[in-house]
Design a protein around this motif. Structure first.
Motif, mmCIF file in Angstrom:
data_model
loop_
_atom_site.group_PDB
_atom_site.id
_atom_site.type_symbol
_atom_site.label_atom_id
_atom_site.label_comp_id
_atom_site.label_asym_id
_atom_site.label_seq_id
_atom_site.Cartn_x
_atom_site.Cartn_y
_atom_site.Cartn_z
ATOM 1 N N ARG A 35 66.101 74.558 142.925
ATOM 2 C CA ARG A 35 65.613 75.311 141.769
ATOM 3 C C ARG A 35 65.299 74.382 140.604
ATOM 4 N NH1 ARG A 35 70.127 80.051 142.300
ATOM 5 N NH2 ARG A 35 69.051 81.253 143.907
ATOM 6 N N ASP A 76 61.996 78.453 142.324
ATOM 7 C CA ASP A 76 62.941 78.521 143.437
ATOM 8 C C ASP A 76 62.153 78.102 144.670
ATOM 9 O OD1 ASP A 76 64.758 79.025 145.443
ATOM 10 O OD2 ASP A 76 65.364 80.963 144.650
ATOM 11 N N GLU A 135 61.675 82.690 131.491
ATOM 12 C CA GLU A 135 62.690 83.502 132.159
ATOM 13 C C GLU A 135 62.683 83.237 133.664
ATOM 14 O OE1 GLU A 135 63.434 88.190 132.938
ATOM 15 O OE2 GLU A 135 62.863 87.597 130.901
ATOM 16 N N ARG A 136 61.499 83.113 134.236
ATOM 17 C CA ARG A 136 61.374 82.840 135.668
ATOM 18 C C ARG A 136 61.066 81.365 135.869
ATOM 19 N NH1 ARG A 136 57.295 82.254 139.058
ATOM 20 N NH2 ARG A 136 55.756 82.851 137.496
ATOM 21 N N TRP A 168 55.235 78.186 141.005
ATOM 22 C CA TRP A 168 55.341 78.853 139.700
ATOM 23 C C TRP A 168 53.934 79.022 139.146
ATOM 24 C CZ3 TRP A 168 54.142 77.897 134.574
ATOM 25 C CH2 TRP A 168 54.821 78.658 133.623
ATOM 26 N N ASP A 194 64.127 74.699 136.154
ATOM 27 C CA ASP A 194 63.772 75.468 134.967
ATOM 28 C C ASP A 194 62.391 75.025 134.509
ATOM 29 O OD1 ASP A 194 66.199 76.896 134.795
ATOM 30 O OD2 ASP A 194 67.150 75.246 133.714
#
Length: 88
Positions: free
Chosen positions: A20, A35, A31-32, A48, A22
């Protein structure tokens, strides 16, 4: 990285060893995040994305975390490329 546009997609490797990360856009933690874990016998490379940004300069920062989906066999986050879209 810095980019100029209205949207961006981050492509890379999704696998059973995925971890994962950030994602920070223009200094704000999203927020998402990323992953990179994916179930066996599936295929995906989209890590992403975000759309609907104001056309112009932006910065994106990706920070790998020290955790993963409980089903993952690793913590790998491999980024291949970013695709930047401009407003129509």
């Amino acid at each position: 990285f810095a980019f100029t546009g209205a949207a961006v997609s981050i492509l890379g490797v999704c696998s059973q060893q995925g971890g994962r990360a950030d994602v920070w856009l223009d200094g704000t933690r999203m927020e998402r995040g990323i992953d990179a874990w994916i179930p066996e016998r599936t295929n995906d490379n989209a890590l992403w994305h975000t759309y609907g940004l104001k056309q112009g300069p932006h910065t994106l920062r990706i920070v790998v975390r020290d955790d993963a989906d409980p089903r993952s066999k690793g913590k790998q986050v491999a980024i291949a490329e970013a695709i930047v879209y401009r407003a129509r």
